[in-house]
Scaffold this active site. Structure first.
Site, PDB file in Angstrom:
ATOM      1  N   ASP A 108      62.820  25.857   8.158  1.00 17.96           N
ATOM      2  CA  ASP A 108      61.872  25.136   7.796  1.00 17.96           C
ATOM      3  C   ASP A 108      62.364  24.313   6.431  1.00 17.96           C
ATOM      4  O   ASP A 108      61.373  23.613   6.049  1.00 17.96           O
ATOM      5  CB  ASP A 108      60.719  25.810   7.580  1.00 17.96           C
ATOM      6  CG  ASP A 108      60.837  27.029   6.644  1.00 17.96           C
ATOM      7  OD1 ASP A 108      61.841  27.375   5.771  1.00 17.96           O
ATOM      8  OD2 ASP A 108      59.860  28.016   6.732  1.00 17.96           O
TER       9      ASP A 108
ATOM     10  N   HIS B  55      71.288  28.815  10.481  1.00 14.99           N
ATOM     11  CA  HIS B  55      70.846  28.573  11.747  1.00 14.99           C
ATOM     12  C   HIS B  55      70.454  26.909  11.728  1.00 14.99           C
ATOM     13  O   HIS B  55      69.399  26.550  12.880  1.00 14.99           O
ATOM     14  CB  HIS B  55      69.502  29.608  12.030  1.00 14.99           C
ATOM     15  CG  HIS B  55      70.173  30.858  12.025  1.00 14.99           C
ATOM     16  ND1 HIS B  55      69.128  31.850  12.273  1.00 14.99           N
ATOM     17  CD2 HIS B  55      71.417  31.227  12.221  1.00 14.99           C
ATOM     18  CE1 HIS B  55      70.007  33.064  12.589  1.00 14.99           C
ATOM     19  NE2 HIS B  55      71.322  32.710  12.319  1.00 14.99           N
TER      20      HIS B  55
ATOM     21  N   ASN C   5      63.809  44.156  -0.902  1.00 16.62           N
ATOM     22  CA  ASN C   5      63.139  43.938   0.409  1.00 16.62           C
ATOM     23  C   ASN C   5      61.982  44.952   0.392  1.00 16.62           C
ATOM     24  O   ASN C   5      61.802  45.650  -0.383  1.00 16.62           O
ATOM     25  CB  ASN C   5      64.306  44.706   1.463  1.00 16.62           C
ATOM     26  CG  ASN C   5      64.244  43.949   2.670  1.00 16.62           C
ATOM     27  OD1 ASN C   5      63.817  42.686   2.925  1.00 16.62           O
ATOM     28  ND2 ASN C   5      64.347  44.695   3.644  1.00 16.62           N
TER      29      ASN C   5
END
Length: 231
Positions: A10, A25, A168
Site C-alpha cells: 500500500d 512484493h 512482534n
C-alpha cells in the site's frame, strides 16, 4: 536507515516519509498494461479501482476501436458460408466455447505493480539484498510472521555477527533473534523512543519542529506500553 524491506503493497511507508524502502512484493505506486506494457502512476487507475471497475489502458482501447472500425466489411450481398467438415476429437465444440467464455481476453488490462500469489519476485530483490548484506550493522524485524518466502529467508542471508531484534505481537518459533520484544508494535516503538528521548516523526510534523531530544517533562508524561501475557 540503510533499507526498509517491506511486504506491504500500500506504499504507506512512503506516505510516512520513509525514503529507503524496497517493496518486496511491489506496490500500487505504478500500474502496467498487460498488452502494450505501458507503465503509469498508480494514481491513474485509482478512480477505476475505487469505483469497482476494471482499469484499462486508454491507448490500447483507442487502437482497438480504430482497428474495429477499419475492419468493418462493406455493405453488399452476403457471401454464402462454407460448410465445415466434421472431424473426430476428444472434446466437443461446447468445451471450446466454455473455455473462451471463462477466460475472455480483456484489451488493455492494467495490472498494479504488485506480485500476485504464485508469481516470482523481481530479480532486483536478490541484487538489493546482496548489496545491503555488506553494509548492514543491525537487523530489526517488526510485525511479521516470516512465513512467506523468500522474504522470510532474509535472516539467513545476513552474517551471524549482525545483531537481530524482533518486535512482534507473537513469538516466531523458527527463528532465534538476539532480542525479542513482544507486545503491540506501536507501543513498543513508543517505549523505545521514550527511553532514548526521541520525538516520533509524526509528532515532529504536528509541532513543526526539527528533530531534537525530548525535554524532561515530555519524557515523564509518556505512557509505557501495555504488557501482554503473564508476567
Amino acid at each position: 536507515l540503510l533499507r526498509n524491506y517491506t511486504q506491504n503493497i500500500d506504499s504507506l511507508e512512503l506516505v510516512a516519509g520513509v525514503t529507503q524502502v524496497y517493496h518486496c512484493h511491489g506496490s500500487f505506486a505504478t500500474a502496467t498494461c498487460m498488452d502494450c506494457k505501458r507503465e503509469v502512476s498508480g494514481a491513474v487507475i485509482k478512480p477505476a479501482v475505487l469505483s469497482g471497475k476494471i482499469p484499462r489502458c486508454q491507448p490500447c482501447l483507442e487502437a482497438e476501436a480504430t482497428n474495429t472500425a477499419s475492419s468493418q466489411p462493406k455493405r453488399g450481398k452476403p457471401k454464402p458460408k462454407k460448410k465445415k467438415k466434421a472431424r473426430a476429437s476428444n472434446h466437443t465444440e461446447s468445451d471450446d466455447s466454455d473455455n473462451e467464455a471463462s477466460h475472455p481476453h480483456i484489451t488493455g488490462l492494467m495490472k498494479p505493480g504488485i506480485t500476485f500469489f504464485g508469481e516470482p519476485l523481481s530479480s532486483s530483490f536478490d541484487a538489493q539484498l546482496w548489496a545491503d548484506r555488506a553494509e548492514v550493522d543491525l537487523l530489526v524485524i517488526i510485525g511479521t510472521s516470516l512465513k512467506v518466502r523468500p522474504v522470510s529467508e532474509i535472516l539467513a542471508h545476513i552474517p551471524h555477527s549482525i545483531p537481530q531484534i524482533l518486535i512482534n505481537k507473537t513469538p516466531i518459533e523458527h527463528i532465534n533473534p538476539d532480542i525479542v520484544l513482544l507486545g503491540e508494535c506501536d507501543k513498543i516503538i513508543e517505549y523505545l523512543c521514550h527511553d532514548l528521548e526521541w520525538v516520533l516523526p509524526s509528532r515532529i510534523e504536528e509541532r513543526g519542529q526539527p528533530r531534537r531530544k525530548r525535554r524532561p517533562e515530555e519524557v515523564q508524561s509518556a505512557e509505557y506500553p501495555r504488557r501482554l501475557g503473564a508476567r
